[in-house]
Design a protein around this motif. Structure first.
Motif, PDB file in Angstrom:
ATOM      1  N   TYR A 115       0.986  -1.089  -0.088  1.00  0.00           N
ATOM      2  CA  TYR A 115      -0.503   0.290   0.238  1.00  0.00           C
ATOM      3  C   TYR A 115       0.966   1.330   0.459  1.00  0.00           C
ATOM      4  N   VAL A 116       0.570   2.020  -0.555  1.00  0.00           N
ATOM      5  CA  VAL A 116       0.415   3.801  -0.552  1.00  0.00           C
ATOM      6  C   VAL A 116       0.594   4.018   0.765  1.00  0.00           C
ATOM      7  N   VAL A 117       1.375   5.111   1.110  1.00  0.00           N
ATOM      8  CA  VAL A 117       0.436   5.906   2.343  1.00  0.00           C
ATOM      9  C   VAL A 117       0.262   6.732   2.917  1.00  0.00           C
ATOM     10  N   ALA A 118      -0.365   8.303   3.146  1.00  0.00           N
ATOM     11  CA  ALA A 118       0.124   9.178   3.167  1.00  0.00           C
ATOM     12  C   ALA A 118      -1.240   9.431   4.133  1.00  0.00           C
ATOM     13  N   SER A 119       0.383   9.675   5.683  1.00  0.00           N
ATOM     14  CA  SER A 119       0.241  10.123   7.324  1.00  0.00           C
ATOM     15  C   SER A 119       0.421  11.563   7.188  1.00  0.00           C
ATOM     16  N   VAL A 120      -0.351  12.023   7.497  1.00  0.00           N
ATOM     17  CA  VAL A 120      -1.181  13.527   7.842  1.00  0.00           C
ATOM     18  C   VAL A 120      -0.992  14.103   8.859  1.00  0.00           C
ATOM     19  N   ASP A 121       0.090  15.933   9.332  1.00  0.00           N
ATOM     20  CA  ASP A 121       0.204  16.633  10.033  1.00  0.00           C
ATOM     21  C   ASP A 121      -0.843  17.471   9.967  1.00  0.00           C
ATOM     22  N   HIS A 122      -2.039  17.535  10.603  1.00  0.00           N
ATOM     23  CA  HIS A 122      -2.529  18.978  10.598  1.00  0.00           C
ATOM     24  C   HIS A 122      -2.090  19.999  10.832  1.00  0.00           C
ATOM     25  N   ALA A 123      -2.119  20.933  10.325  1.00  0.00           N
ATOM     26  CA  ALA A 123      -1.303  22.454  11.376  1.00  0.00           C
ATOM     27  C   ALA A 123      -1.542  22.857  12.639  1.00  0.00           C
ATOM     28  N   TYR A 124      -1.101  22.885  13.293  1.00  0.00           N
ATOM     29  CA  TYR A 124      -2.066  23.432  14.683  1.00  0.00           C
ATOM     30  C   TYR A 124      -2.354  22.115  15.796  1.00  0.00           C
ATOM     31  N   GLU A 125      -2.680  20.578  15.065  1.00  0.00           N
ATOM     32  CA  GLU A 125      -4.022  19.920  16.003  1.00  0.00           C
ATOM     33  C   GLU A 125      -2.658  19.044  16.498  1.00  0.00           C
ATOM     34  N   SER A 126      -1.260  19.471  16.375  1.00  0.00           N
ATOM     35  CA  SER A 126      -0.977  18.282  17.497  1.00  0.00           C
ATOM     36  C   SER A 126       0.368  19.145  18.525  1.00  0.00           C
ATOM     37  N   THR A 127       0.869  18.217  19.367  1.00  0.00           N
ATOM     38  CA  THR A 127       1.753  18.669  20.153  1.00  0.00           C
ATOM     39  C   THR A 127       2.783  19.679  19.323  1.00  0.00           C
ATOM     40  N   GLY A 128       2.903  19.057  19.057  1.00  0.00           N
ATOM     41  CA  GLY A 128       3.989  20.163  17.977  1.00  0.00           C
ATOM     42  C   GLY A 128       4.273  19.130  16.709  1.00  0.00           C
ATOM     43  N   THR A 129       4.420  19.888  15.517  1.00  0.00           N
ATOM     44  CA  THR A 129       4.785  19.444  13.907  1.00  0.00           C
ATOM     45  C   THR A 129       5.914  19.964  13.855  1.00  0.00           C
ATOM     46  N   ALA A 130       7.601  19.845  13.163  1.00  0.00           N
ATOM     47  CA  ALA A 130       8.021  20.447  12.593  1.00  0.00           C
ATOM     48  C   ALA A 130       7.384  20.741  10.564  1.00  0.00           C
ATOM     49  N   PHE A 131       7.789  22.667  10.552  1.00  0.00           N
ATOM     50  CA  PHE A 131       7.406  23.255   9.543  1.00  0.00           C
ATOM     51  C   PHE A 131       8.817  23.594   8.568  1.00  0.00           C
ATOM     52  N   PRO A 132       8.837  23.779   7.360  1.00  0.00           N
ATOM     53  CA  PRO A 132       9.783  24.108   6.957  1.00  0.00           C
ATOM     54  C   PRO A 132      10.444  26.124   7.659  1.00  0.00           C
ATOM     55  N   GLY A 133      11.703  25.641   7.759  1.00  0.00           N
ATOM     56  CA  GLY A 133      11.929  27.421   8.033  1.00  0.00           C
ATOM     57  C   GLY A 133      12.114  27.122  10.098  1.00  0.00           C
ATOM     58  N   GLY A 134      12.018  25.949  10.130  1.00  0.00           N
ATOM     59  CA  GLY A 134      13.234  25.724  11.521  1.00  0.00           C
ATOM     60  C   GLY A 134      11.192  25.896  12.372  1.00  0.00           C
ATOM     61  N   ARG A 135       9.970  26.217  11.917  1.00  0.00           N
ATOM     62  CA  ARG A 135       8.683  26.504  12.587  1.00  0.00           C
ATOM     63  C   ARG A 135       8.331  25.175  13.100  1.00  0.00           C
ATOM     64  N   ILE A 136       8.620  25.168  14.836  1.00  0.00           N
ATOM     65  CA  ILE A 136       7.239  24.222  14.984  1.00  0.00           C
ATOM     66  C   ILE A 136       5.612  24.754  15.163  1.00  0.00           C
ATOM     67  N   LEU A 137       4.992  24.217  15.277  1.00  0.00           N
ATOM     68  CA  LEU A 137       3.141  24.301  14.812  1.00  0.00           C
ATOM     69  C   LEU A 137       2.780  23.732  15.963  1.00  0.00           C
ATOM     70  N   THR A 138       2.035  24.173  17.499  1.00  0.00           N
ATOM     71  CA  THR A 138       1.312  23.379  18.790  1.00  0.00           C
ATOM     72  C   THR A 138       0.594  23.231  18.458  1.00  0.00           C
ATOM     73  N   CYS A 139      -0.516  22.823  19.237  1.00  0.00           N
ATOM     74  CA  CYS A 139      -2.334  22.560  19.015  1.00  0.00           C
ATOM     75  C   CYS A 139      -2.562  24.122  19.747  1.00  0.00           C
TER      76      CYS A 139
END
Length: 398
Positions: A167-191
């Motif tokens: 299977y091909v699996v696309a596992s998604v982090d939704h912005a501002y909906e996790s304790t912390g997700t790393a985004f480009p530019g060194g950003r960590i978006l929190t919940c």
């Protein structure tokens, strides 16, 4: 973010958030075990399928939608980990589990930051290789959404295993909906969405926030599907995806989002909810005959439990359906948590004593059986009824 309020609103939010501190209360009851602070290596369970696993991370931006939680941030952003069947050959480096800062924020939210070092979690050994050559052929696609407040990394073991099975699996982090997700530019978006749910003045308002999470994630997953299978795909291996065989699955509120995605997008052929409250009711037309699997804890999601959403959705499902509960399981049974917790030496929650090995095997086997039956047309006897090899799995027939 830590759940401290003991109001009806907090109880409602807890159903969809981290289930912490409830899920970790027993681990915190005594002194931290030495193994939790000195473990040299932690490893995800090995995938069981015949394919090596490749992986790649995409940053996707939906320019047609503004972020619902932080409008001033602009367009809606997603981080997507792709897992795919790969060709055999010289192995490349395996992908990191998560960044140290993502691990630190996740542990702090579960009140484990003083017990488990963040770098131990972030350096968890995975089995998916970056830059791996894609296998030849066309493969079904699974869109995977994590629990509210939980990073997509916590579903890595399931994603790797499905990819190894073709299977091909696309596992998604939704912005501002996790304790912390790393985004480009060194950003960590929190919940920010978690904060909004906790700040709700009453249960109805909190439920509305969580319904918005579920339906918003449906839009996210449809957008990911667009970007993977549309005329100008965002992924270099998009041609290996069979866009006529697509499923949505998720843990906790990600499971609610799977149903919401099916309601909004007829391209999604099947869905799975792993222990999540449903926050969007089904219409009279149900899911237009499409199959759905409900896989949850016996304590929280048996017929007639306090969470009435499963009873209501079950009645509305108009296609193939199963309602399975797992004895001795907890909310995080269907994630990487049990297997990693055992290796870290954390005490077992006596209310959810199912081992990490059984948690992993049951989740992988029943999810893949459902997908094999409904995306590949291969009948799976495992789904017909109870089996001697899986005494923990109860088939509910309300």
């Amino acid at each position: 973010m830590r759940l401290r309020r003991r109001t009806a609103v907090a109880a409602l939010a807890t159903m969809a958030l981290l289930a912490a501190p409830t899920a970790t209360a027993h681990a915190l009851a005594g002194p931290a075990p030495a193994a939790a602070t000195s473990a040299a290596t932690v490893e995800l369970p090995r995938p069981t399928g015949p394919y090596p696993v490749g992986t790649e991370v995409l940053h996707l931006t939906d320019h047609d939608r503004t972020d619902p939680w932080v409008p001033e941030a602009g367009d809606r952003e997603l981080m997507v980990s792709l897992y795919y069947p790969a060709r055999s050959g010289r192995p490349s480096a395996t992908a990191p589990y998560m960044s140290t800062e993502e691990a630190r924020l996740m542990l702090a939210a579960r009140e484990l930051d003083g017990i488990v070092p963040a770098d131990v979690v972030s350096s968890t050994s995975t089995h998916a290789h970056t830059g791996a050559r894609a296998a030849r052929g066309h493969f079904p696609l699974v869109l995977l959404s994590p629990g509210f407040g939980t990073p997509r990394a916590t579903l890595t073991s399931l994603a790797e295993d499905l990819a190894s099975r073709g299977y091909v699996v696309a596992s998604v982090d939704h912005a501002y909906e996790s304790t912390g997700t790393a985004f480009p530019g060194g950003r960590i978006l929190t919940c920010a969405a978690c904060d909004e749910a906790e700040a709700a003045p009453d249960e109805a308002a909190a439920r509305e926030v969580l319904r918005t999470v579920s339906t918003g994630r449906a839009a996210d997953l449809s957008f990911v599907l667009d970007r993977l299978t549309g005329p100008r795909p965002a992924w270099q291996h998009s041609r290996m995806i069979d866009r006529h065989r697509v499923a949505a699955a998720g843990h906790s509120i990600g499971g609610s989002a799977a149903a919401s995605t099916m309601l909004a997008d007829p391209r999604v052929d099947a869905g799975i909810n792993m222990d999540g409250t449903f926050f969007e009711p089904l219409p009279a037309t149900g899911l237009d005959g499409r199959p759905f699997l409900m896989l949850g804890t016996e304590a929280g999601h048996h017929p007639g439990s306090d969470d009435k959403s499963w009873d209501e959705v079950w009645q509305g499902l108009d296609g193939w359906k199963r309602w399975l509960t797992v004895k001795d399981s907890g909310h995080f049974t269907f994630t990487d948590t049990p297997a990693l917790g055992e290796q870290l030496g954390l005490p077992t929650d006596p209310t959810a004593p199912l081992s990490g090995d059984r948690s992993t095997r049951i989740t992988r086997d029943y999810v893949s059986a459902f997908l094999d039956q409904h995306l590949r047309g291969r009948h799976q006897p495992l789904l017909d009824g109870p089996t001697a090899g899986n005494p923990e799995v109860v088939f509910n027939r309300p």
